[in-house]
Write a protein that holds these residues in place. Structure first.
Motif, mmCIF file in Angstrom:
data_model
loop_
_atom_site.group_PDB
_atom_site.id
_atom_site.type_symbol
_atom_site.label_atom_id
_atom_site.label_comp_id
_atom_site.label_asym_id
_atom_site.label_seq_id
_atom_site.Cartn_x
_atom_site.Cartn_y
_atom_site.Cartn_z
ATOM 1 N N LEU A 137 0.825 -1.208 0.000
ATOM 2 C CA LEU A 137 0.000 0.000 0.000
ATOM 3 C C LEU A 137 0.861 1.260 0.000
ATOM 4 O O LEU A 137 0.530 2.254 -0.643
ATOM 5 N N ARG A 138 1.972 1.220 0.707
ATOM 6 C CA ARG A 138 2.855 2.395 0.781
ATOM 7 C C ARG A 138 3.536 2.695 -0.555
ATOM 8 O O ARG A 138 4.056 3.788 -0.760
ATOM 9 N N SER A 139 3.546 1.733 -1.453
ATOM 10 C CA SER A 139 4.231 1.927 -2.734
ATOM 11 C C SER A 139 3.351 2.615 -3.775
ATOM 12 O O SER A 139 3.814 2.913 -4.871
ATOM 13 N N LEU A 162 4.574 6.128 6.574
ATOM 14 C CA LEU A 162 6.020 6.144 6.362
ATOM 15 C C LEU A 162 6.583 4.732 6.420
ATOM 16 O O LEU A 162 6.425 4.035 7.416
ATOM 17 N N PRO A 163 7.259 4.303 5.365
ATOM 18 C CA PRO A 163 7.930 3.007 5.417
ATOM 19 C C PRO A 163 9.348 3.160 5.942
ATOM 20 O O PRO A 163 9.903 4.253 5.978
ATOM 21 N N THR A 178 11.801 1.718 4.388
ATOM 22 C CA THR A 178 12.396 2.005 3.079
ATOM 23 C C THR A 178 11.247 2.078 2.110
ATOM 24 O O THR A 178 10.160 1.584 2.356
ATOM 25 N N GLY A 179 11.438 2.727 0.977
ATOM 26 C CA GLY A 179 10.324 2.798 0.041
ATOM 27 C C GLY A 179 10.624 3.690 -1.125
ATOM 28 O O GLY A 179 11.774 4.025 -1.406
ATOM 29 N N ALA A 180 9.553 4.069 -1.826
ATOM 30 C CA ALA A 180 9.690 4.901 -3.009
ATOM 31 C C ALA A 180 10.349 6.225 -2.650
ATOM 32 O O ALA A 180 10.305 6.679 -1.515
ATOM 33 N N GLU A 181 10.918 6.835 -3.661
ATOM 34 C CA GLU A 181 11.702 8.057 -3.445
ATOM 35 C C GLU A 181 10.937 9.122 -2.688
ATOM 36 O O GLU A 181 11.470 9.781 -1.799
ATOM 37 N N PHE A 182 9.634 9.292 -3.028
ATOM 38 C CA PHE A 182 8.920 10.432 -2.472
ATOM 39 C C PHE A 182 8.525 10.240 -1.012
ATOM 40 O O PHE A 182 8.028 11.154 -0.382
ATOM 41 N N VAL A 183 8.740 9.052 -0.444
ATOM 42 C CA VAL A 183 8.449 8.874 0.972
ATOM 43 C C VAL A 183 9.637 8.310 1.748
ATOM 44 O O VAL A 183 9.476 7.791 2.838
ATOM 45 N N SER A 184 10.825 8.398 1.201
ATOM 46 C CA SER A 184 12.008 7.905 1.910
ATOM 47 C C SER A 184 12.450 8.935 2.943
ATOM 48 O O SER A 184 13.254 9.812 2.666
ATOM 49 N N LEU A 185 11.907 8.831 4.133
ATOM 50 C CA LEU A 185 12.131 9.847 5.163
ATOM 51 C C LEU A 185 12.439 9.185 6.498
ATOM 52 O O LEU A 185 12.083 8.032 6.726
ATOM 53 N N PRO A 186 13.074 9.924 7.408
ATOM 54 C CA PRO A 186 13.187 9.411 8.775
ATOM 55 C C PRO A 186 11.798 9.179 9.365
ATOM 56 O O PRO A 186 10.863 9.911 9.065
ATOM 57 N N VAL A 187 11.648 8.177 10.203
ATOM 58 C CA VAL A 187 10.336 7.867 10.763
ATOM 59 C C VAL A 187 9.892 8.925 11.753
ATOM 60 O O VAL A 187 8.717 9.237 11.862
ATOM 61 N N THR A 203 5.571 16.664 6.596
ATOM 62 C CA THR A 203 4.274 17.215 6.232
ATOM 63 C C THR A 203 3.524 16.229 5.354
ATOM 64 O O THR A 203 4.020 15.822 4.310
ATOM 65 N N SER A 204 2.323 15.855 5.784
ATOM 66 C CA SER A 204 1.472 14.930 5.042
ATOM 67 C C SER A 204 2.204 13.632 4.706
ATOM 68 O O SER A 204 1.835 12.938 3.770
ATOM 69 N N LEU A 205 3.237 13.307 5.480
ATOM 70 C CA LEU A 205 3.987 12.065 5.303
ATOM 71 C C LEU A 205 4.558 11.950 3.902
ATOM 72 O O LEU A 205 4.717 10.860 3.368
ATOM 73 N N ILE A 206 4.871 13.062 3.291
ATOM 74 C CA ILE A 206 5.400 13.079 1.926
ATOM 75 C C ILE A 206 6.803 13.644 1.874
ATOM 76 O O ILE A 206 7.657 13.167 1.147
#
Length: 571
Positions: free
Chosen positions: A124-126, A210-211, A213-222, A228-231
């Motif tokens: 789903l996160r992808s 937030l995963p 690891t994941g797609a570029e647009f959500v690769s963030l520290p947890v 903002t908006s988990l993006i």
């Protein structure tokens, strides 16, 4: 756009759709109605105490055929109800029907997950795109549901212990306080165990978007306060030296590129609408006030669409009896057209003229949607039901404008397209473009310069973060329910995940340059980066257009009394 309704009940045969809800779901998805009903456990087992009914209606806008829903895996019994658009999975564009692609993704995750929820959550996160969904993973007897990271599609939930029911739906069945909007802050899950309704109700579990690891647009520290908006992570840097936003600034060309990419996903490859008596080749319409945001979308759509496709510009104006009385008094007996006197009608016609001048050869059809006060009153109860659980006067006045604009019915007289010139025209377009999100991302509200005056860029940044973060809660679910009622899908090019990520990671002074006067760049500071894009596109007049709230521009606000406040509850 589709309608979702999932009913989990203690007893079989008690989950029949009420007539109002059935009507609303079919309006959202007029191309197909489907339903799957099943007991939670094998018949005759001791745990056979819950029944699931999945209902989906379909508005077909992807692929070369109408894809029936709900999706069901005949081997495992897993079921998916899908509403919205999956533009990409793991960063790769989806070819064909997106609902089929998402169901295949989830089915593979379920079969390879050996009972773990992690594989389903990772799947789903992808997904990139605006969507709402309910997925029943039969092997684990778990119900997953949620809205995308920005909350661009509606999803409501209602739990009733007395009836022994859990209902998840695109539209509320009743206007009571049991219905809540599903938050767009993660994926939710409910374990459908034995005795689900006999034990105290446990709220659904929430899983972060937030995963690890994941797609570029959500690769963030947890963990970070500036997500903002988990993006993306909001850029809180402050300018050093004399930073000035000009047409030559990199942010201007970057925004144009981002918007073009976002629009390409949303206006190309739309199936031809079903025959409705119109001879026009129109697949896209714009919710058109004549303001900066919507006119830029119309102008860029011209660069992308085939030359034979017209673009309908839906401009709504209301008969406000309070304002109409003032106009008639001022006219002293002379004829008054209350619709043409609406602020959004005036700016709409000016922007339309500029579009025709800048884009010769393109048929832009200006559809004047005039709404008499009697018609507003006749539809009021329905609009209130659609926007529930939102229930303030501001919610109602905004929803009224969007509801009638989305219907797309008005007068249209076109010298450039005489075959469709008619006093009563209904757009055949089933995709609507909205400029929502531009003000929140680029500082277009009156409160943004006020925040800057109070506390400089730190104050402005805090205000922008607040606005972007609450879009799903304040606007998007309500607006989706109001507009989808006409079998239309509204798309928000400014709220593409990749564009949002770029915007929030761009320094504030490269979006709205409140440090420098209008004379330096030629356009005002609010949304300056977008105004400079408009000017580069040849839209000089539109680049200087002032911001006006839709309820005041179309005159849906304060219809009966000037003392009504937007925060007051609907009476």
């Amino acid at each position: 756009m589709c309608g979702i309704h999932v009913d989990v009940r203690r007893s079989a045969g008690t989950g029949a759709l009420r007539s109002f809800l059935h009507h609303c779901l079919c309006n959202r998805g007029p191309d197909h109605f489907g339903q799957v009903t099943a007991p939670l456990n094998a018949p005759g087992s001791e745990d056979d105490d819950a029944f699931l009914t999945f209902t989906s209606t379909v508005l077909s806008l992807r692929g070369d055929h109408v894809t029936k829903q709900p999706f069901q895996d005949r081997q495992t019994g897993s079921v998916l109800c899908w509403n919205g658009e999956a533009w990409k999975i793991d960063g790769r564009a989806i070819q064909g029907n997106d609902g089929e692609a998402v169901f295949a993704l989830l089915s593979d995750a379920s079969s390879s997950g050996t009972g773990s929820s992690n594989t389903i959550l990772e799947a789903l996160r992808s997904i990139e795109g605006p969507f709402a969904f309910v997925y029943f993973d039969a092997p684990s007897k778990t119900l997953y549901f949620g809205r995308d990271r920005l909350g661009r599609r509606s999803l409501l939930i209602c739990h009733d212990d007395t009836e022994g029911s859990l209902v998840i739906s695109s539209v509320a069945e009743t206007c009571d306080d049991k219905w809540k909007e599903v938050e767009a802050d993660g994926v939710y899950s409910v374990a459908l165990h034995a005795g689900l309704f006999s034990s105290p109700y446990a709220p659904p579990s929430r899983h972060e978007w937030l995963p690890e690891t994941g797609a570029e647009f959500v690769s963030l520290p947890v963990v970070t306060v500036d997500v903002t908006s988990l993006i993306g992570i909001f850029n809180t840097a402050l300018p050093t030296g004399n930073a000035v936003l000009l047409s030559s600034s990199p942010a201007v060309s970057a925004l144009r590129d981002q918007l073009t990419a976002s629009l390409s996903l949303r206006v190309l490859n739309i199936p031809e609408p079903p025959v409705n008596g119109s001879t026009s080749n129109t697949r896209v319409a714009v919710l058109f006030s004549g303001g900066l945001d919507c006119t830029v979308l119309a102008r860029l759509s011209h660069d992308l669409l085939p030359p034979d496709q017209a673009v309908d510009l839906l401009n709504v104006a209301f008969e406000n009896p309070r304002v109409a009385a003032q106009l008639h008094k001022q006219a002293k007996g002379a004829p008054v057209d209350v619709y043409e006197a609406c602020p959004d009608r005036i700016t709409g016609r000016k922007a339309y003229a500029e579009l025709r001048s800048v884009c010769p050869g393109r048929v832009f059809r200006f559809v004047a949607v005039n709404v008499p006060y009697t018609e507003t009153c006749a539809h009021r109860a329905r609009i209130i039901s659609l926007i529930h659980p939102h229930n303030t006067e501001m919610d109602l006045s905004i929803a009224c404008a969007l509801y009638f604009a989305a219907r797309g019915q008005g007068s249209c007289h076109e010298d450039t397209d005489p075959d469709v010139s008619t006093a009563v025209y209904t757009t055949p377009a089933r995709v609507l473009l909205s400029g929502l999100g531009a003000d929140e991302l680029f500082g277009g509200y009156v409160r943004h310069p006020s925040a800057f005056e109070r506390a400089g860029y730190p104050g402005l940044i805090d205000e922008l973060k607040l606005d972007v973060g609450r879009l799903g809660k304040r606007n998007l679910g309500r607006d989706d329910r109001a507009m989808a009622h006409w079998g239309k899908e509204v798309r928000f090019p400014f709220l593409d995940e990749r564009l949002v990520k770029w915007a929030i990671e761009t320094p504030a002074w490269e979006k709205c340059d409140f440090d420098n006067a209008e004379e330096i760049s030629g356009v005002e500071a609010g949304k300056r980066v977008l105004r400079l894009v408009a000017r580069e596109l040849g839209m000089e007049q539109v680049a200087r257009e002032k911001k006006r709230a839709i309820q005041f521009g179309s005159r849906t606000a304060k219809m009966e009394s000037g003392r009504v406040k937007g925060t007051m509850l609907i009476s």
